[in-house]
Design an enzyme around this catalytic site. Sequence first.
Site, PDB file in Angstrom:
ATOM      1  N   ASN A   1     -39.657  -5.934  -1.552  1.00  0.00           N
ATOM      2  CA  ASN A   1     -39.702  -6.923  -2.189  1.00  0.00           C
ATOM      3  C   ASN A   1     -40.825  -7.271  -1.415  1.00  0.00           C
ATOM      4  OD1 ASN A   1     -40.246  -9.920  -1.097  1.00  0.00           O
ATOM      5  ND2 ASN A   1     -38.874  -9.797   0.664  1.00  0.00           N
TER       6      ASN A   1
ATOM      7  N   LYS B   1     -43.292  -9.646  -1.562  1.00  0.00           N
ATOM      8  CA  LYS B   1     -43.595 -11.385  -0.637  1.00  0.00           C
ATOM      9  C   LYS B   1     -44.892 -11.555  -1.053  1.00  0.00           C
ATOM     10  CE  LYS B   1     -41.440  -8.868   3.381  1.00  0.00           C
ATOM     11  NZ  LYS B   1     -41.454  -9.025   4.752  1.00  0.00           N
TER      12      LYS B   1
ATOM     13  N   HIS C   1     -34.467 -15.022   2.254  1.00  0.00           N
ATOM     14  CA  HIS C   1     -34.935 -14.628   3.711  1.00  0.00           C
ATOM     15  C   HIS C   1     -35.408 -15.015   4.384  1.00  0.00           C
ATOM     16  CE1 HIS C   1     -38.253 -12.053   4.400  1.00  0.00           C
ATOM     17  NE2 HIS C   1     -36.999 -10.906   4.257  1.00  0.00           N
TER      18      HIS C   1
ATOM     19  N   GLU D   1     -38.183 -15.508   6.722  1.00  0.00           N
ATOM     20  CA  GLU D   1     -39.456 -15.992   6.343  1.00  0.00           C
ATOM     21  C   GLU D   1     -39.014 -17.528   5.702  1.00  0.00           C
ATOM     22  OE1 GLU D   1     -41.839 -13.059   3.978  1.00  0.00           O
ATOM     23  OE2 GLU D   1     -41.155 -11.601   5.846  1.00  0.00           O
TER      24      GLU D   1
ATOM     25  N   GLU E   1     -30.783  -8.245   7.587  1.00  0.00           N
ATOM     26  CA  GLU E   1     -32.382  -7.938   7.990  1.00  0.00           C
ATOM     27  C   GLU E   1     -32.836  -8.595   9.838  1.00  0.00           C
ATOM     28  OE1 GLU E   1     -35.616  -7.576   4.264  1.00  0.00           O
ATOM     29  OE2 GLU E   1     -34.428  -9.262   3.915  1.00  0.00           O
TER      30      GLU E   1
ATOM     31  N   GLY F   1     -41.042  -5.589   9.231  1.00  0.00           N
ATOM     32  CA  GLY F   1     -43.100  -5.834   9.718  1.00  0.00           C
ATOM     33  C   GLY F   1     -43.072  -5.276  10.941  1.00  0.00           C
TER      34      GLY F   1
ATOM     35  N   SER G   1     -38.505  -2.656   8.199  1.00  0.00           N
ATOM     36  CA  SER G   1     -39.049  -1.420   8.782  1.00  0.00           C
ATOM     37  C   SER G   1     -38.899   0.443   7.805  1.00  0.00           C
ATOM     38  CB  SER G   1     -39.445  -0.985  10.671  1.00  0.00           C
ATOM     39  OG  SER G   1     -40.240  -2.306  10.586  1.00  0.00           O
TER      40      SER G   1
HETATM   41  P1  13P Z   1     -40.502  -4.591   6.400  1.00  0.00           P
HETATM   42  O1  13P Z   1     -40.074  -3.218   5.313  1.00  0.00           O
HETATM   43  O2  13P Z   1     -42.113  -5.574   6.376  1.00  0.00           O
HETATM   44  O3  13P Z   1     -39.941  -4.466   7.601  1.00  0.00           O
HETATM   45  O4  13P Z   1     -40.490  -5.989   5.641  1.00  0.00           O
HETATM   46  C1  13P Z   1     -38.905  -6.630   4.924  1.00  0.00           C
HETATM   47  C2  13P Z   1     -38.375  -6.996   4.255  1.00  0.00           C
HETATM   48  O5  13P Z   1     -38.898  -8.700   5.097  1.00  0.00           O
HETATM   49  C3  13P Z   1     -37.753  -7.093   3.156  1.00  0.00           C
HETATM   50  O6  13P Z   1     -37.154  -8.184   2.813  1.00  0.00           O
END
Ligand code: 13P
Length: 253
Positions: free
Chosen positions: A9, A11, A97, A99, A169, A175, A215
Amino acid sequence: MRKQIAAANWKMNLTYPQAENLLTDVLNAQIELKEDQQAIFAVPSPYLMMANAAVASKDNYFIAAQNCYNKESGAYTGEISTEMLHSLNIEYCVIGHSERREYFGESNQMLAEKINLCLEFEITPIFCCGEPLTIREAATQNNYVENQLRESLFHLTPDQLQKIVIAYEPIWAIGTGKTASTEQAQEMHAYLRSVLAKQYGQNLADNISILYGGSVKSGNAKELFSCEDVDGGLVGGASLIAADFIKIIQSLK
Ligand code: 13P
Protein backbone atom coordinates in the site's frame (compact mmCIF):
# COMPACT_ATOMS: atom_id res chain seq x y z
CA MET A 1 -6.86 -23.40 -0.94
CA ARG A 2 -6.65 -19.78 0.15
CA LYS A 3 -4.21 -17.37 -1.47
CA GLN A 4 -1.05 -16.10 0.22
CA ILE A 5 -0.74 -12.42 -0.64
CA ALA A 6 1.93 -9.74 -0.29
CA ALA A 7 0.16 -6.42 -0.88
CA ALA A 8 1.93 -3.07 -1.06
CA ASN A 9 0.00 0.00 0.00
CA TRP A 10 1.97 2.96 -1.29
CA LYS A 11 -0.52 5.43 0.24
CA MET A 12 0.09 9.06 -0.89
CA ASN A 13 3.78 8.58 -1.65
CA LEU A 14 6.12 8.62 -4.68
CA THR A 15 6.22 10.80 -7.78
CA TYR A 16 5.43 9.16 -11.10
CA PRO A 17 9.08 8.46 -12.03
CA GLN A 18 9.74 7.10 -8.53
CA ALA A 19 6.70 4.85 -8.82
CA GLU A 20 7.85 3.54 -12.21
CA ASN A 21 11.33 2.81 -10.85
CA LEU A 22 10.04 1.05 -7.74
CA LEU A 23 7.74 -1.17 -9.75
CA THR A 24 10.49 -1.95 -12.26
CA ASP A 25 12.94 -2.83 -9.49
CA VAL A 26 10.49 -5.20 -7.78
CA LEU A 27 9.42 -6.85 -11.05
CA ASN A 28 13.02 -7.20 -12.22
CA ALA A 29 13.70 -9.42 -9.21
CA GLN A 30 11.79 -12.07 -11.22
CA ILE A 31 10.29 -13.68 -8.14
CA GLU A 32 8.47 -16.79 -9.25
CA LEU A 33 5.15 -16.87 -7.45
CA LYS A 34 3.50 -20.20 -6.80
CA GLU A 35 -0.02 -20.81 -8.01
CA ASP A 36 -1.51 -19.84 -4.66
CA GLN A 37 0.69 -16.75 -4.14
CA GLN A 38 0.03 -13.19 -5.28
CA ALA A 39 1.77 -9.83 -5.15
CA ILE A 40 -0.48 -6.77 -5.28
CA PHE A 41 0.45 -3.09 -5.51
CA ALA A 42 -2.11 -0.55 -4.29
CA VAL A 43 -0.92 2.56 -6.10
CA PRO A 44 -2.12 6.18 -6.21
CA SER A 45 -4.95 6.60 -8.76
CA PRO A 46 -2.97 8.55 -11.39
CA TYR A 47 -0.55 5.61 -11.65
CA LEU A 48 -3.11 2.83 -12.07
CA MET A 49 -2.79 2.48 -15.84
CA MET A 50 1.00 2.61 -15.88
CA ALA A 51 1.19 0.06 -13.07
CA ASN A 52 -1.36 -2.27 -14.64
CA ALA A 53 0.60 -2.23 -17.91
CA ALA A 54 3.81 -3.01 -15.99
CA VAL A 55 2.38 -6.18 -14.40
CA ALA A 56 0.29 -7.26 -17.41
CA SER A 57 2.68 -9.98 -18.56
CA LYS A 58 3.45 -11.23 -15.03
CA ASP A 59 1.49 -14.13 -13.60
CA ASN A 60 -0.01 -13.51 -10.15
CA TYR A 61 0.98 -9.83 -9.98
CA PHE A 62 -1.93 -7.40 -9.67
CA ILE A 63 -2.69 -3.72 -9.20
CA ALA A 64 -5.16 -2.33 -6.69
CA ALA A 65 -6.81 1.03 -6.27
CA GLN A 66 -6.50 2.46 -2.75
CA ASN A 67 -10.10 3.60 -2.60
CA CYS A 68 -13.32 4.06 -4.59
CA TYR A 69 -16.53 5.96 -4.02
CA ASN A 70 -19.76 4.53 -2.63
CA LYS A 71 -21.93 5.79 -5.49
CA GLU A 72 -22.10 4.35 -8.97
CA SER A 73 -21.61 7.60 -10.95
CA GLY A 74 -22.67 11.22 -11.09
CA ALA A 75 -21.89 14.65 -9.66
CA TYR A 76 -19.21 13.66 -7.12
CA THR A 77 -16.28 15.81 -8.12
CA GLY A 78 -12.91 14.21 -7.51
CA GLU A 79 -14.19 10.73 -6.75
CA ILE A 80 -13.45 7.48 -8.58
CA SER A 81 -16.08 4.83 -9.29
CA THR A 82 -15.73 1.07 -9.35
CA GLU A 83 -17.05 1.16 -12.92
CA MET A 84 -14.09 3.37 -13.88
CA LEU A 85 -11.67 0.97 -12.19
CA HIS A 86 -13.29 -1.95 -13.97
CA SER A 87 -12.92 -0.13 -17.30
CA LEU A 88 -9.15 0.11 -16.59
CA ASN A 89 -9.03 -3.66 -15.84
CA ILE A 90 -8.16 -3.04 -12.21
CA GLU A 91 -8.97 -6.19 -10.24
CA TYR A 92 -8.50 -5.15 -6.60
CA CYS A 93 -9.44 -2.19 -4.41
CA VAL A 94 -8.49 -1.46 -0.81
CA ILE A 95 -11.66 -0.67 1.14
CA GLY A 96 -11.95 0.88 4.59
CA HIS A 97 -8.31 1.53 5.39
CA SER A 98 -8.13 2.99 8.90
CA GLU A 99 -6.73 6.23 7.45
CA ARG A 100 -9.90 6.59 5.33
CA ARG A 101 -12.07 5.76 8.32
CA GLU A 102 -10.26 8.33 10.47
CA TYR A 103 -9.56 11.24 8.10
CA PHE A 104 -12.52 10.87 5.74
CA GLY A 105 -15.17 9.68 8.18
CA GLU A 106 -15.89 6.41 6.39
CA SER A 107 -18.46 4.42 8.33
CA ASN A 108 -19.08 0.67 8.31
CA GLN A 109 -22.32 1.35 6.39
CA MET A 110 -20.53 3.41 3.72
CA LEU A 111 -17.96 0.64 3.37
CA ALA A 112 -20.74 -1.91 2.88
CA GLU A 113 -21.90 0.18 -0.10
CA LYS A 114 -18.37 0.30 -1.50
CA ILE A 115 -18.04 -3.47 -1.10
CA ASN A 116 -21.29 -3.95 -3.05
CA LEU A 117 -20.10 -1.73 -5.88
CA CYS A 118 -16.74 -3.51 -6.06
CA LEU A 119 -18.46 -6.88 -6.38
CA GLU A 120 -20.91 -5.53 -8.95
CA PHE A 121 -17.95 -4.49 -11.13
CA GLU A 122 -15.85 -7.62 -10.52
CA ILE A 123 -13.28 -5.94 -8.32
CA THR A 124 -11.97 -7.87 -5.33
CA PRO A 125 -12.18 -5.71 -2.20
CA ILE A 126 -9.29 -5.87 0.26
CA PHE A 127 -11.39 -5.04 3.28
CA CYS A 128 -9.43 -3.45 6.14
CA CYS A 129 -10.41 -3.77 9.77
CA GLY A 130 -8.61 -3.20 13.03
CA GLU A 131 -8.88 -1.57 16.42
CA PRO A 132 -7.38 1.62 17.88
CA LEU A 133 -5.08 1.51 20.90
CA THR A 134 -7.81 2.42 23.41
CA ILE A 135 -9.85 -0.62 22.37
CA ARG A 136 -6.80 -2.89 22.59
CA GLU A 137 -6.00 -1.52 26.06
CA ALA A 138 -9.58 -2.22 27.15
CA ALA A 139 -9.17 -5.76 25.74
CA THR A 140 -12.35 -5.39 23.66
CA GLN A 141 -10.67 -5.75 20.27
CA ASN A 142 -12.42 -8.98 19.31
CA ASN A 143 -15.90 -7.45 19.59
CA TYR A 144 -14.78 -4.24 17.92
CA VAL A 145 -13.32 -5.94 14.85
CA GLU A 146 -16.12 -8.50 14.66
CA ASN A 147 -18.57 -5.61 14.50
CA GLN A 148 -16.63 -4.04 11.60
CA LEU A 149 -17.03 -7.31 9.70
CA ARG A 150 -20.70 -7.68 10.63
CA GLU A 151 -21.69 -4.18 9.56
CA SER A 152 -19.72 -4.07 6.30
CA LEU A 153 -19.67 -7.68 5.09
CA PHE A 154 -22.32 -9.89 6.62
CA HIS A 155 -25.11 -8.78 4.28
CA LEU A 156 -23.23 -10.62 1.52
CA THR A 157 -24.24 -14.00 0.17
CA PRO A 158 -21.69 -16.83 0.61
CA ASP A 159 -20.85 -16.54 -3.09
CA GLN A 160 -20.08 -12.86 -2.67
CA LEU A 161 -18.20 -13.23 0.59
CA GLN A 162 -15.79 -15.75 -0.84
CA LYS A 163 -14.51 -13.07 -3.22
CA ILE A 164 -13.33 -10.81 -0.38
CA VAL A 165 -9.82 -10.48 1.00
CA ILE A 166 -9.62 -9.26 4.60
CA ALA A 167 -6.73 -7.26 6.04
CA TYR A 168 -6.45 -7.01 9.82
CA GLU A 169 -4.55 -3.83 10.60
CA PRO A 170 -4.42 -2.85 14.28
CA ILE A 171 -4.23 0.94 14.16
CA TRP A 172 -1.66 1.10 16.94
CA ALA A 173 0.74 -0.86 14.73
CA ILE A 174 0.37 1.22 11.55
CA GLY A 175 3.41 3.34 10.77
CA THR A 176 4.51 3.13 14.39
CA GLY A 177 7.22 0.51 14.07
CA LYS A 178 5.27 -1.40 16.73
CA THR A 179 4.23 -4.67 15.15
CA ALA A 180 1.64 -6.93 16.69
CA SER A 181 3.39 -10.00 18.09
CA THR A 182 2.90 -13.21 16.17
CA GLU A 183 0.67 -14.36 19.06
CA GLN A 184 -1.50 -11.23 18.84
CA ALA A 185 -1.76 -11.51 15.05
CA GLN A 186 -2.53 -15.23 15.06
CA GLU A 187 -5.07 -14.82 17.87
CA MET A 188 -7.06 -12.15 16.03
CA HIS A 189 -6.82 -13.89 12.65
CA ALA A 190 -8.06 -17.15 14.16
CA TYR A 191 -10.86 -15.26 15.90
CA LEU A 192 -11.94 -13.57 12.65
CA ARG A 193 -11.88 -16.90 10.86
CA SER A 194 -14.07 -18.39 13.59
CA VAL A 195 -16.53 -15.50 13.22
CA LEU A 196 -16.63 -16.10 9.46
CA ALA A 197 -17.09 -19.82 10.06
CA LYS A 198 -20.01 -19.24 12.43
CA GLN A 199 -21.74 -17.03 9.89
CA TYR A 200 -20.83 -18.76 6.63
CA GLY A 201 -19.49 -22.22 7.49
CA GLN A 202 -15.99 -23.56 8.09
CA ASN A 203 -15.29 -24.39 4.48
CA LEU A 204 -15.86 -20.86 3.28
CA ALA A 205 -13.94 -19.38 6.22
CA ASP A 206 -10.97 -21.62 5.45
CA ASN A 207 -10.81 -20.21 1.94
CA ILE A 208 -10.72 -16.50 2.85
CA SER A 209 -7.30 -14.85 2.86
CA ILE A 210 -6.72 -12.75 5.97
CA LEU A 211 -3.68 -10.46 5.66
CA TYR A 212 -1.89 -8.77 8.52
CA GLY A 213 -0.93 -5.08 8.28
CA GLY A 214 0.97 -2.81 10.65
CA SER A 215 4.73 -2.32 10.52
CA VAL A 216 5.41 -5.44 8.45
CA LYS A 217 9.11 -5.28 7.55
CA SER A 218 11.55 -7.49 5.67
CA GLY A 219 12.85 -8.67 9.07
CA ASN A 220 9.53 -9.77 10.59
CA ALA A 221 7.47 -10.85 7.56
CA LYS A 222 8.53 -14.48 7.57
CA GLU A 223 7.64 -14.96 11.22
CA LEU A 224 4.27 -13.22 10.87
CA PHE A 225 3.38 -15.08 7.67
CA SER A 226 4.30 -18.40 9.28
CA CYS A 227 1.25 -18.11 11.58
CA GLU A 228 -1.41 -20.58 10.54
CA ASP A 229 -4.14 -17.99 9.99
CA VAL A 230 -1.96 -15.18 8.60
CA ASP A 231 -2.11 -15.36 4.81
CA GLY A 232 0.34 -12.59 3.99
CA GLY A 233 0.51 -8.88 4.62
CA LEU A 234 -0.66 -5.42 3.66
CA VAL A 235 2.49 -3.35 3.80
CA GLY A 236 2.90 0.42 3.97
CA GLY A 237 6.33 1.92 4.65
CA ALA A 238 8.42 -1.13 3.77
CA SER A 239 6.69 -1.47 0.40
CA LEU A 240 8.29 1.80 -0.73
CA ILE A 241 11.76 0.23 -0.71
CA ALA A 242 12.23 -2.32 -3.49
CA ALA A 243 14.73 -4.54 -1.66
CA ASP A 244 12.46 -4.70 1.39
CA PHE A 245 9.27 -5.47 -0.49
CA ILE A 246 11.08 -8.14 -2.54
CA LYS A 247 12.07 -9.86 0.70
CA ILE A 248 8.51 -9.56 1.97
CA ILE A 249 7.13 -11.23 -1.18
CA GLN A 250 9.72 -13.96 -0.75
CA SER A 251 8.50 -14.48 2.82
CA LEU A 252 5.10 -15.77 1.68
CA LYS A 253 4.45 -19.34 2.72
P1 13P B 1 2.91 0.39 7.72
O1 13P B 1 3.40 -0.89 7.09
O2 13P B 1 3.67 1.59 7.26
O3 13P B 1 2.77 0.26 9.21
O4 13P B 1 1.41 0.62 7.16
C1 13P B 1 0.51 -0.42 7.24
C2 13P B 1 -0.67 -0.06 6.44
O5 13P B 1 -1.42 0.84 6.78
C3 13P B 1 -0.91 -0.80 5.20
O6 13P B 1 -2.16 -0.53 4.68
